[in-house]
Design an enzyme around this catalytic site. Structure first.
Site, PDB file in Angstrom:
ATOM      1  N   GLU A   1       0.798  -1.240   0.000  1.00  0.00           N
ATOM      2  CA  GLU A   1       0.000   0.000   0.000  1.00  0.00           C
ATOM      3  C   GLU A   1       0.826   1.283   0.000  1.00  0.00           C
ATOM      4  O   GLU A   1       0.618   2.167   0.825  1.00  0.00           O
ATOM      5  CB  GLU A   1      -0.955  -0.012   1.203  1.00  0.00           C
TER       6      GLU A   1
ATOM      7  N   GLU B   1      -5.946 -11.032  -1.224  1.00  0.00           N
ATOM      8  CA  GLU B   1      -6.794 -10.815  -0.033  1.00  0.00           C
ATOM      9  C   GLU B   1      -8.266 -10.805  -0.447  1.00  0.00           C
ATOM     10  O   GLU B   1      -9.025  -9.908  -0.080  1.00  0.00           O
ATOM     11  CB  GLU B   1      -6.426  -9.494   0.656  1.00  0.00           C
TER      12      GLU B   1
HETATM   13  C1  GLA Z   1      -5.004  -4.673   4.176  1.00  0.00           C
HETATM   14  C2  GLA Z   1      -3.751  -5.393   4.611  1.00  0.00           C
HETATM   15  C3  GLA Z   1      -4.054  -6.678   5.298  1.00  0.00           C
HETATM   16  C4  GLA Z   1      -5.201  -6.530   6.275  1.00  0.00           C
HETATM   17  C5  GLA Z   1      -6.385  -5.974   5.584  1.00  0.00           C
HETATM   18  C6  GLA Z   1      -7.592  -5.804   6.440  1.00  0.00           C
HETATM   19  O1  GLA Z   1      -5.549  -5.151   3.045  1.00  0.00           O
HETATM   20  O2  GLA Z   1      -2.881  -5.654   3.548  1.00  0.00           O
HETATM   21  O3  GLA Z   1      -2.912  -7.096   5.989  1.00  0.00           O
HETATM   22  O4  GLA Z   1      -4.806  -5.736   7.342  1.00  0.00           O
HETATM   23  O5  GLA Z   1      -6.036  -4.694   5.103  1.00  0.00           O
HETATM   24  O6  GLA Z   1      -7.546  -6.411   7.628  1.00  0.00           O
END
Ligand code: GLA
Length: 376
Positions: free
Chosen positions: A176, A286
């Site tokens: 990020e 994710e």
């Molecule tokens: C982001 C992070 C993850 C997690 C999610 C939500 O996507 O990369 O590690 O913390 O948020 O929990």
């Protein structure tokens, strides 16, 4: 009335029984319709079998779940070929106190994966969040100098990647780093990140170099959310192109995949087409798809037919795209296992974002995805 098709029953039998097998496009159920229990459900093919010709299927897990004595551990072993630590490999979990590494939880996850023949994605080495203050600030609360910050980052990455060399096959090296909520696309980097403030954008380059030195065989990823939106995918593209042009060892882009039931198919396809030109791997790192159309939609705590209808359409679309791009996509990981445990829940608003319900039973959407894969 039946709300979803049963793959194994011939349509004639359904008609004779006075039931109709109706595609999701044809019926929009009422919001409060209960999900009907089906006493003749299809047998669920384990996800890792279902997708074995396409990509490994993963889940983000806690150390408690990575235990065969729990239903979660059993589900992991049965269905998943890859795991990611939900939290215990993040900087604040591994080195909350400078110089004192706490490996126990991460070691346990890695052992569980090895014992059960699973891959491990490492998440994550460099992030502005869930990182200890000492990585950013001195004892007076001032930001560290570039030299000190980089030395500490190198030490952390080297220690973590070396420990799991050969066990963790892919790392989210930087998480990020790009700015979003910027439809004009003017601000490239997340400038409020302490990493950016201490070092500028080249902290990204350095992190990849440190990780590669520690394990030259590991696949190194840049990981982000909202990556499919036009204003952000171009920033990610430009940044990764810069790294590649400068000979920085980056092998892939992680699309977090915190998507929605109304996520746009063309946004995903356009992004994959764009990133393909960078000659990198793509991993969906994710994935979760909550059942609501917006953040404002009133919440529910029971799953219902509307939610199921929406999710079947969304997950079918998403997995069709992922299958279409399976030459490019080398892992698809859910950010959890079942609906009992997700970061998206609020007290009066459950998100139900997965293919498995709160008891880890396959939901109707699971069978919709299964049917999709079988029909390829
Ligand atoms: C982001 C992070 C993850 C997690 C999610 C939500 O996507 O990369 O590690 O913390 O948020 O929990």
């Amino acid at each position: 009335m039946k709300r979803y098709c049963i793959n194994l029953l011939p349509v004639m039998a359904l008609l004779l029984l006075g039931l109709s097998c109706t595609s999701p496009e044809e019926i929009v159920p009422e919001l409060d319709d209960p999900i009907e229990e089906d006493d003749n459900v299809e047998v669920a093919i384990p996800l890792k079998e279902l997708f074995k010709d396409y990509f490994p299927i993963g889940a983000a897990v806690t150390p408690q779940q990575a235990n065969l004595g729990t239903p979660h551990g059993q589900a992991l072993r049965e269905h998943f070929s890859s795991i990611t630590a939900e939290n215990v490999m993040k900087p604040d979990a591994l080195q909350r106190v400078k110089g004192q590494y706490t490996w126990g939880n991460a070691d346990q996850l890695v052992k569980f994966a090895k014992d059960n023949g699973m891959l491990v994605r490492g998440h994550c080495l460099t992030w502005h969040a869930q990182s200890p203050d000492w990585m950013f600030y001195d004892e007076n609360g001032e930001l560290l100098s570039k030299e000190v910050a980089l030395a500490q980052l190198e030490e952390h990455i080297t220690a973590v990647v070396s420990r799991y060399k050969g066990d963790v096959y892919a790392w989210d090296v930087v998480n990020e780093a790009m700015f979003d909520w910027d439809p004009e696309g003017v601000i490239e980097y997340r400038e409020d990140s302490p990493w950016y403030q201490m070092i500028g954008e080249t902290y990204i380059d350095s992190a990849f170099v440190y990780a590669h030195r520690a394990d030259p065989d590991a696949k190194l990823f840049y990981n982000d959310y909202n990556s499919i939106f036009s204003w952000k995918r171009h920033k990610i593209y430009n940044m990764v192109k810069r790294l590649k042009d400068n000979g920085i060892p980056i092998h892939g882009i992680g699309l977090q995949g915190h998507w929605n039931v109304n996520t746009s198919e063309s946004d995903i396809r356009t992004t994959l087409d764009l990133f393909r030109t960078l000659d990198v791997e793509i991993q969906i790192t994710e994935l979760d798809v909550p059942v609501y159309l917006s953040g404002d939609e009133p919440g529910a705590v029971e799953y219902n037919s509307t939610f199921s209808f929406r999710q079947k359409a969304a997950y079918s679309m998403i997995f069709q795209v992922l299958l279409d791009y399976s030459d490019l996509i080398t892992n698809v990981t859910f950010w959890g296992i079942g609906d009992d445990h997700t970061w998206l829940d609020r007290p009066d608003r459950k998100a139900f974002p997965f293919l498995f319900d709160e008891d880890l039973k396959p939901k109707p959407v699971y069978f919709e995805v299964q049917k999709l894969v079988q029909n390829q």
